[in-house]
Design a protein around this motif. Structure first.
Motif, mmCIF file in Angstrom:
data_model
loop_
_atom_site.group_PDB
_atom_site.id
_atom_site.type_symbol
_atom_site.label_atom_id
_atom_site.label_comp_id
_atom_site.label_asym_id
_atom_site.label_seq_id
_atom_site.Cartn_x
_atom_site.Cartn_y
_atom_site.Cartn_z
ATOM 1 N N LEU A 213 76.869 140.695 22.018
ATOM 2 C CA LEU A 213 75.754 141.575 21.674
ATOM 3 C C LEU A 213 74.534 140.780 21.257
ATOM 4 O O LEU A 213 74.645 139.772 20.546
ATOM 5 N N GLU A 214 73.369 141.282 21.670
ATOM 6 C CA GLU A 214 72.102 140.596 21.433
ATOM 7 C C GLU A 214 71.323 141.211 20.278
ATOM 8 O O GLU A 214 71.219 142.433 20.164
ATOM 9 N N ASN A 215 70.755 140.348 19.439
ATOM 10 C CA ASN A 215 69.775 140.773 18.441
ATOM 11 C C ASN A 215 68.480 141.143 19.157
ATOM 12 O O ASN A 215 68.092 140.482 20.117
ATOM 13 N N ILE A 216 67.814 142.194 18.707
ATOM 14 C CA ILE A 216 66.624 142.634 19.434
ATOM 15 C C ILE A 216 65.350 142.305 18.654
ATOM 16 O O ILE A 216 65.382 142.034 17.456
ATOM 17 N N ALA A 217 64.228 142.360 19.372
ATOM 18 C CA ALA A 217 62.914 142.231 18.754
ATOM 19 C C ALA A 217 62.469 143.596 18.264
ATOM 20 O O ALA A 217 62.832 144.620 18.835
ATOM 21 N N ALA A 218 61.683 143.631 17.204
ATOM 22 C CA ALA A 218 61.255 144.912 16.660
ATOM 23 C C ALA A 218 59.817 144.847 16.169
ATOM 24 O O ALA A 218 59.383 143.843 15.603
ATOM 25 N N LEU A 219 59.097 145.936 16.400
ATOM 26 C CA LEU A 219 57.751 146.087 15.862
ATOM 27 C C LEU A 219 57.769 146.775 14.506
ATOM 28 O O LEU A 219 56.801 146.711 13.751
ATOM 29 N N ILE A 220 58.854 147.474 14.211
ATOM 30 C CA ILE A 220 58.914 148.287 13.000
ATOM 31 C C ILE A 220 60.139 147.917 12.171
ATOM 32 O O ILE A 220 61.106 147.358 12.685
ATOM 33 N N SER A 221 60.086 148.225 10.888
ATOM 34 C CA SER A 221 61.195 148.004 9.967
ATOM 35 C C SER A 221 61.625 149.333 9.365
ATOM 36 O O SER A 221 60.784 150.182 9.045
ATOM 37 N N TRP A 222 62.923 149.508 9.208
ATOM 38 C CA TRP A 222 63.431 150.679 8.505
ATOM 39 C C TRP A 222 63.255 150.498 7.002
ATOM 40 O O TRP A 222 63.456 149.388 6.485
ATOM 41 N N GLU B 137 82.566 139.700 11.825
ATOM 42 C CA GLU B 137 83.765 139.685 10.983
ATOM 43 C C GLU B 137 84.645 140.908 11.248
ATOM 44 O O GLU B 137 85.871 140.810 11.309
ATOM 45 N N ARG B 138 84.022 142.069 11.424
ATOM 46 C CA ARG B 138 84.793 143.303 11.576
ATOM 47 C C ARG B 138 85.310 143.533 12.988
ATOM 48 O O ARG B 138 86.347 144.178 13.172
ATOM 49 N N THR B 139 84.591 143.059 13.998
ATOM 50 C CA THR B 139 84.940 143.414 15.374
ATOM 51 C C THR B 139 85.367 142.234 16.238
ATOM 52 O O THR B 139 85.968 142.440 17.296
ATOM 53 N N GLY B 140 85.023 141.011 15.818
ATOM 54 C CA GLY B 140 85.308 139.853 16.653
ATOM 55 C C GLY B 140 84.395 139.741 17.860
ATOM 56 O O GLY B 140 84.637 138.920 18.746
ATOM 57 N N VAL B 141 83.338 140.553 17.910
ATOM 58 C CA VAL B 141 82.428 140.512 19.043
ATOM 59 C C VAL B 141 81.682 139.187 19.058
ATOM 60 O O VAL B 141 81.462 138.555 18.014
ATOM 61 N N ARG B 142 81.309 138.732 20.244
ATOM 62 C CA ARG B 142 80.502 137.521 20.385
ATOM 63 C C ARG B 142 79.018 137.878 20.214
ATOM 64 O O ARG B 142 78.642 139.051 20.232
ATOM 65 N N LEU B 143 78.198 136.861 20.053
ATOM 66 C CA LEU B 143 76.766 137.074 19.860
ATOM 67 C C LEU B 143 75.968 136.453 20.993
ATOM 68 O O LEU B 143 76.275 135.359 21.473
ATOM 69 N N LEU B 144 74.934 137.164 21.402
ATOM 70 C CA LEU B 144 73.905 136.640 22.291
ATOM 71 C C LEU B 144 72.651 136.541 21.421
ATOM 72 O O LEU B 144 72.045 137.557 21.082
ATOM 73 N N ILE B 145 72.299 135.330 21.050
ATOM 74 C CA ILE B 145 71.155 135.159 20.144
ATOM 75 C C ILE B 145 69.888 134.891 20.956
ATOM 76 O O ILE B 145 69.805 133.922 21.703
ATOM 77 N N ASP B 146 68.925 135.769 20.795
ATOM 78 C CA ASP B 146 67.627 135.622 21.449
ATOM 79 C C ASP B 146 66.667 134.978 20.455
ATOM 80 O O ASP B 146 66.264 135.610 19.476
#
Length: 444
Positions: free
Chosen positions: A141-150, A166-175
């Motif tokens: 899964l990839e981290n995304i770019a954002a113009l806004i903050s919650w 930690e919870r899912t074992g998913v891999r990361l796609l770091i942009d």
């Protein structure tokens, strides 16, 4: 799994990508591929031993609803067809509304940020597990770019990603371009994010260009990679040798020599840190692990342990409120920066105009210079609800109902275009009224 150096495969530059020297792998947007056959260019690349990774953009794993089984099946079919070692998607939501909110489904046509809260994380993790169970290969899964903050976020980006892994074992796609975007737009330090996230979970890395306008960074994928983005790549390389690095370009494609030069710059950035003193590298690694130990957070004691469906309903209401403000002109939710929401809203409308022009290139040819202004006016009052092709038909229909364009020859051409794709008769006001009534009944 070592991927090496790659580039984003796009139909517009398929021949260029095939001819580029030193390409170990490519990434293709999954939704742009058929589930049962491949473009000839990708077939040739695979025959040469080039790995092809499908990159999804429409699952919306950060959304309130569980992933759509049909979309998951389509992604799984493409993974099988390509013989890929993994598939990738985004930590984002792309649609909102529907049964949970009693409102029409709204499509963003874009990747929007998930709030970094424990409730949103719970929903995301379950969605990721559903996706993992449905796919024949590992998911990253990839981290995304954002113009806004919650408002009222409870975790940093690095903490959020670490908890997800930690919870899912998913891999990361770091942009790394997205980390730079969030630095400019949201004041988040890329180095801190890299220290907090589990870099050993990185499957590969994206590098892309963008542009800054009026203090806002736009992740365009249509400009050259900048020095600050390469600086974030160097920061990441100082912590780990990424298994793969890929250059993304989605528009305004440069000549082959330009792409090759950017790839050479990326290689040089990666190679530069291999010459660093090993003691310094060990010190950096120790600092990173220390930061992760001290910043690892736990759910607060007062955390709301609502039932899973109640959590999803709360996330649905929040995301629908935000997306409605962005695409339907409803009031901005409390706590959001109104100026930034305006920037994001205009960016979404502009992207819709650009994509519709690509999926229906006849429309800008028929309407000429008036296409963009006409589409943006339409987009202000008509949120997208069923994808870009339906959006193109709805746009043309609204123009014809209004008796536009004023040029009779252009109006006849637009009528024929609409009739060929939608119905034998041109749309009239009664068509609009019938559809409006159906929408009201469907929303009950």
């Amino acid at each position: 799994m070592e991927l090496g150096i790659g580039v984003g495969w796009r139909p517009e530059i398929a021949d260029t990508v095939e001819a580029l020297p030193g390409i170990d792998w490519v990434e293709a947007v999954a939704e742009n591929l058929c589930a049962d056959h491949l473009p000839a260019s990708l077939v040739r690349l695979r025959e040469r031993g080039v790995t092809v990774v499908p990159h999804g953009v429409s699952l919306g794993l950060g959304g309130a609803d569980r992933p759509d089984p049909g979309r998951l099946a389509g992604l799984a079919a493409r993974a099988t067809l390509l013989g890929t070692p993994l598939v990738t998607e985004h930590i984002a939501f792309v649609r909102a509304g529907g049964a949970r909110t009693g409102s029409p489904v709204l499509e963003a046509g874009h990747l929007l940020p998930v709030p970094r809260t424990w409730a949103a994380l719970d929903v995301l993790c379950e969605n990721v597990r559903v996706a993992q169970d449905s796919l024949p290969v590992p998911l990253a899964l990839e981290n995304i770019a954002a113009l806004i903050s919650w408002p009222d976020e409870e975790l940093t980006e690095g903490q959020f990603l670490a908890e997800l892994v930690e919870r899912t074992g998913v891999r990361l796609l770091i942009d790394v371009a997205n980390l730079h975007t969030n630095h400019v737009n949201r004041g988040e330090d890329p180095a801190t994010a890299l220290d907090e996230l589990p870099v050993e979970a990185i499957a590969y890395v994206h590098v892309a260009g963008g542009v800054e306008k009026d203090g806002v960074w736009h992740d365009t994928h249509a400009h050259p990679v900048t020095a600050p983005v390469l600086g974030v790549l160097a920061e990441l390389r100082a912590r780990i040798a990424p298994p793969g690095v890929l250059l993304e370009r989605d528009d305004n494609f440069p000549p082959a020599a330009g792409l090759a030069a950017e790839l050479d710059t990326i290689r040089a950035t990666l190679d530069a840190d291999t010459e660093a003193d090993t003691g310094t590298a060990a010190h950096r690694d120790g600092v990173r692990k220390s930061v992760r130990r001290t910043t690892r957070t736990a759910p607060p004691a007062h955390r709301d342990d609502a039932a899973p469906e109640a959590l999803r309903d709360r996330v649905a209401v929040a995301q629908t409120s935000l997306l409605s403000a962005l695409v339907a002109g409803t009031p901005a939710p409390e706590g959001f920066d109104h100026r930034r929401l305006g920037v994001q809203s205009r960016a979404l409308a502009a992207k819709r105009a650009d994509v519709v022009a690509k999926v229906a290139p006849e429309l800008p040819r028929i309407l000429g210079r008036g296409y963009r202004d006409a589409f943006l006016a339409y987009a202000r009052s008509r949120p997208m609800s069923a994808g870009y092709r339906r959006d193109a038909l709805d746009f043309a229909e609204q123009l014809l109902i209004a008796g536009r364009p004023s040029d009779e020859a252009a109006r006849r051409r637009l009528t024929r275009w609409w009739q060929d794709r939608a119905a034998p008769r041109p749309p009239r006001r009664t068509t609009r009224l019938v559809r409006a009534a159906r929408s009201v009944l469907a929303g009950r």
